[in-house]
Motif scaffolding. Structure first.
Motif, PDB file in Angstrom:
ATOM      1  N   LEU A 177       1.009  -1.612  -0.381  1.00  0.00           N
ATOM      2  CA  LEU A 177       0.032  -0.251   0.019  1.00  0.00           C
ATOM      3  C   LEU A 177       1.009   1.264  -0.430  1.00  0.00           C
ATOM      4  N   MET A 178       2.242   1.526   0.618  1.00  0.00           N
ATOM      5  CA  MET A 178       2.967   2.721   0.819  1.00  0.00           C
ATOM      6  C   MET A 178       3.211   2.743   0.154  1.00  0.00           C
ATOM      7  N   SER A 179       3.922   1.416  -1.441  1.00  0.00           N
ATOM      8  CA  SER A 179       4.771   1.348  -2.239  1.00  0.00           C
ATOM      9  C   SER A 179       3.830   2.146  -3.542  1.00  0.00           C
ATOM     10  N   ARG A 180       2.522   1.525  -3.588  1.00  0.00           N
ATOM     11  CA  ARG A 180       1.684   2.056  -4.325  1.00  0.00           C
ATOM     12  C   ARG A 180       1.610   4.071  -3.899  1.00  0.00           C
TER      13      ARG A 180
ATOM     14  N   THR B  78       4.995  10.576  -6.281  1.00  0.00           N
ATOM     15  CA  THR B  78       5.923  10.928  -6.995  1.00  0.00           C
ATOM     16  C   THR B  78       5.141  11.117  -8.578  1.00  0.00           C
ATOM     17  N   GLU B  79       4.570  10.574  -8.951  1.00  0.00           N
ATOM     18  CA  GLU B  79       3.982  10.582 -10.678  1.00  0.00           C
ATOM     19  C   GLU B  79       4.003  11.966 -10.333  1.00  0.00           C
ATOM     20  N   ALA B  80       2.498  12.302  -9.290  1.00  0.00           N
ATOM     21  CA  ALA B  80       1.688  13.657  -9.327  1.00  0.00           C
ATOM     22  C   ALA B  80       2.856  14.691  -9.316  1.00  0.00           C
ATOM     23  N   ILE B  81       4.055  14.653  -8.719  1.00  0.00           N
ATOM     24  CA  ILE B  81       4.877  15.728  -8.533  1.00  0.00           C
ATOM     25  C   ILE B  81       6.006  16.241  -9.598  1.00  0.00           C
TER      26      ILE B  81
ATOM     27  N   ALA C 130       8.572  14.026  -2.503  1.00  0.00           N
ATOM     28  CA  ALA C 130       7.569  12.854  -1.758  1.00  0.00           C
ATOM     29  C   ALA C 130       8.317  11.958  -0.855  1.00  0.00           C
ATOM     30  N   ALA C 131       9.851  12.049  -0.625  1.00  0.00           N
ATOM     31  CA  ALA C 131      10.170  11.525   0.678  1.00  0.00           C
ATOM     32  C   ALA C 131      10.162  12.458   1.603  1.00  0.00           C
ATOM     33  N   LEU C 132      10.463  13.867   1.659  1.00  0.00           N
ATOM     34  CA  LEU C 132      10.437  14.918   1.961  1.00  0.00           C
ATOM     35  C   LEU C 132       9.442  15.174   2.623  1.00  0.00           C
ATOM     36  N   LEU C 133       8.294  14.867   1.973  1.00  0.00           N
ATOM     37  CA  LEU C 133       6.925  15.571   3.081  1.00  0.00           C
ATOM     38  C   LEU C 133       6.447  14.913   4.159  1.00  0.00           C
TER      39      LEU C 133
ATOM     40  N   SER D  43       8.846  14.004   7.099  1.00  0.00           N
ATOM     41  CA  SER D  43       8.899  14.883   7.866  1.00  0.00           C
ATOM     42  C   SER D  43       7.411  15.069   9.480  1.00  0.00           C
ATOM     43  N   VAL D  44       6.399  14.707   7.851  1.00  0.00           N
ATOM     44  CA  VAL D  44       5.303  14.157   8.971  1.00  0.00           C
ATOM     45  C   VAL D  44       5.286  13.274   9.636  1.00  0.00           C
ATOM     46  N   ARG D  45       5.370  12.340   8.882  1.00  0.00           N
ATOM     47  CA  ARG D  45       6.074  10.906   9.463  1.00  0.00           C
ATOM     48  C   ARG D  45       6.179  11.160  11.097  1.00  0.00           C
TER      49      ARG D  45
END
Length: 191
Positions: free
Chosen positions: A113-116, A122-125, A148-151, A154-156
């Motif tokens: 799920l997380m990979s999807r 990432t595709e949208a960005i 995407a990883a930064l967003l 950081s929240v996680r």
């Protein structure tokens, strides 16, 4: 309405006792439905939890796609600010659900799920960055991945380790700047 009641009850049971104390019987009692009704929708506890996580991921994916659509053609600063704000809005729209989802993630393998979700984001960005007139990246897909990883990261960290109003306010203030600084640095590196 029954599914919504089951989802709300699941969150309440999770927050009261964690994943280890969650049972379909407890959820059914809390939702005001029979255990048989629960099994019509969810054959076991894992199916219920995965449905809850998938629902949350779908809401966040939709919010991010909508933000990307609104931000098409904007400059990098507007993109950074818009994406960070949309991400925080989506993740913090229902803090109770978000906290429960992070608890589920710690207990189960949600890698598929997380990979999807990561791939979708990432595709949208990537498409969004392609539309920015001031963007000149040597490897735009890598920049999209890193943003995407930064967003997400950081929240996680804040949600799992330090979930306080002060830290959420810091995220609101600092995350857009961090995203813009990263995009600016990645953009300058190619000129």
């Amino acid at each position: 309405m029954t599914i919504e009641a089951i989802h709300v009850a699941t969150i309440q049971v999770l927050l009261a006792g964690g994943v280890g104390r969650l049972t379909t019987t407890r959820v059914a009692e809390r939702a005001g439905v029979s255990v048989g009704t629960m099994y019509q929708y969810y054959p076991h506890k894992q199916a219920l939890l995965f449905a809850l996580v998938e629902r949350q991921f779908d809401l966040i994916e939709t919010a991010m796609r909508d933000a990307a659509t609104r931000l098409m053609g904007c400059d990098l600063k507007a993109i950074a600010n818009g994406l960070a704000t949309a991400w925080l809005d989506a993740k913090m729209a229902d803090m109770v659900v978000s906290r429960a989802i992070y608890g589920i993630a710690a207990e189960f393998d949600l890698s598929e799920l997380m990979s999807r979700a990561a791939r979708c984001m990432t595709e949208a960005i990537d498409a969004l960055l392609a539309s920015a007139e001031d963007a000149r990246f040597a490897d735009r897909s890598s920049v999209a991945f890193m943003l995407a990883a930064l967003l997400g990261g950081s929240v996680r960290v804040v949600m799992e380790a330090e979930p306080s109003e002060e830290n959420f306010a810091r995220l609101r203030r600092e995350l857009p700047q961090a995203c813009h600084a990263y995009l600016a640095a990645a953009n300058l590196a190619t000129t």
